[in-house]
Write a protein that holds these residues in place. Structure first.
Motif, short mmCIF file in Angstrom:
data_model
loop_
_atom_site.label_atom_id
_atom_site.label_comp_id
_atom_site.label_asym_id
_atom_site.label_seq_id
_atom_site.Cartn_x
_atom_site.Cartn_y
_atom_site.Cartn_z
N ASP A 124 0.84 -1.10 0.08
CA ASP A 124 -0.17 -0.04 0.23
C ASP A 124 1.02 1.26 0.00
O ASP A 124 2.20 1.20 -0.10
CB ASP A 124 -0.92 0.04 1.12
CG ASP A 124 -0.24 0.06 2.65
OD1 ASP A 124 0.93 0.00 2.52
OD2 ASP A 124 -0.96 0.14 3.59
N LYS A 125 -0.03 2.48 -0.04
CA LYS A 125 1.00 3.73 -0.09
C LYS A 125 2.09 3.96 0.75
O LYS A 125 3.18 4.12 0.77
CB LYS A 125 0.00 4.73 -0.08
CG LYS A 125 0.74 6.05 -0.65
CD LYS A 125 -0.46 7.30 -0.65
CE LYS A 125 -0.96 8.03 0.46
NZ LYS A 125 -1.55 9.13 0.36
N GLN A 126 1.70 3.45 2.15
CA GLN A 126 2.29 4.02 3.08
C GLN A 126 3.60 2.89 3.42
O GLN A 126 4.74 3.33 3.60
CB GLN A 126 1.88 3.66 4.48
CG GLN A 126 2.37 4.27 5.62
CD GLN A 126 1.58 4.28 7.00
OE1 GLN A 126 0.17 4.38 6.93
NE2 GLN A 126 2.10 4.78 8.04
N MET A 127 3.45 1.73 2.92
CA MET A 127 4.56 0.65 3.00
C MET A 127 5.62 1.05 1.78
O MET A 127 6.86 0.69 2.02
CB MET A 127 3.84 -0.92 2.90
CG MET A 127 3.16 -1.00 4.18
SD MET A 127 4.22 -1.29 5.54
CE MET A 127 4.93 -2.73 5.03
N GLN A 128 5.09 1.16 0.64
CA GLN A 128 5.91 1.72 -0.29
C GLN A 128 6.47 2.92 -0.09
O GLN A 128 8.07 3.09 -0.19
CB GLN A 128 4.93 2.02 -1.64
CG GLN A 128 5.77 2.49 -2.91
CD GLN A 128 6.45 0.75 -3.35
OE1 GLN A 128 5.48 0.13 -3.68
NE2 GLN A 128 7.45 1.25 -3.67
N GLN A 129 6.16 4.05 0.78
CA GLN A 129 6.86 5.13 1.00
C GLN A 129 8.01 4.72 1.98
O GLN A 129 9.14 5.15 2.18
CB GLN A 129 6.06 6.17 1.66
CG GLN A 129 5.10 7.02 0.87
CD GLN A 129 5.90 7.77 -0.16
OE1 GLN A 129 6.94 7.80 -0.30
NE2 GLN A 129 5.00 8.50 -0.83
N SER A 130 7.82 3.61 3.14
CA SER A 130 8.58 3.00 3.86
C SER A 130 10.04 2.47 2.89
O SER A 130 10.94 2.70 3.45
CB SER A 130 7.94 2.24 4.87
OG SER A 130 7.26 2.79 5.66
#
Length: 173
Positions: A124-130
């Protein structure tokens, strides 16, 4: 007498040039890593603010970067848009494989970049940002280390090139 002096000077110049070439290698690696960091920051922005689909994001990155990084993301965008029955990671690995010979990155850099590709399209977006943040941290740490090493090694390679050329001239004279 003149041809032997010219040959000696040519040998010294050739060895010195070789020393300067090796001295520049780490600088080229740092440049490639910095360009990849720029690409990751663009990808982060594309994900966070624009919510751009991955093929379009890769194409946008290719337009805004240069060198081998541009070619990696350009090829990746092309592979994604071909609608193959492969995962994003498989296409990422193909794009990397086609460019490895042209880049100055080391094996550990390629491992990290390829590992980053395993996160593409799955999180998801947050995991991708991480994942992007972790990769940027790796690049920051690696470039800091390389910069320190490069300053020392650059002088050494240049000196060894010139001294090696002089030694060869003395041995062959």
């Amino acid at each position: 007498m003149f041809p032997s002096i010219a040959g000696a000077l040519a040998l010294i110049a050739g060895c010195a040039a070789l020393g300067f070439y090796y001295a520049a290698q780490e600088g080229f690696r740092i440049n490639d890593l910095q360009e990849f960091k720029k690409a990751l920051m663009i990808l982060s922005s594309e994900i966070e603010h624009l919510r751009t689909p991955l093929p379009m994001a890769a194409a946008n990155i290719a337009k805004r970067t240069k060198g081998v990084v541009r070619d990696i993301f350009g090829e990746f965008a092309q592979l994604l848009s071909d609608e193959r029955n492969e995962t994003a990671y498989q296409l990422w690995a193909q794009a990397l494989e086609g460019q490895k010979k042209r880049a100055y990155l080391a094996g550990e850099d390629w491992d990290a970049i390829e590992g980053f590709g395993k996160t593409l399209g799955y999180l998801d977006k947050q995991m991708q940002q991480s994942a992007i943040t972790v990769m940027i941290d790796y690049i920051n740490e690696k470039t800091t280390t390389l910069q320190t090493q490069s300053d020392k090694n650059r002088r050494m390679y240049r000196s060894l090139g010139v001294i090696g050329g002089l030694l060869l001239v003395v041995l062959l004279w």
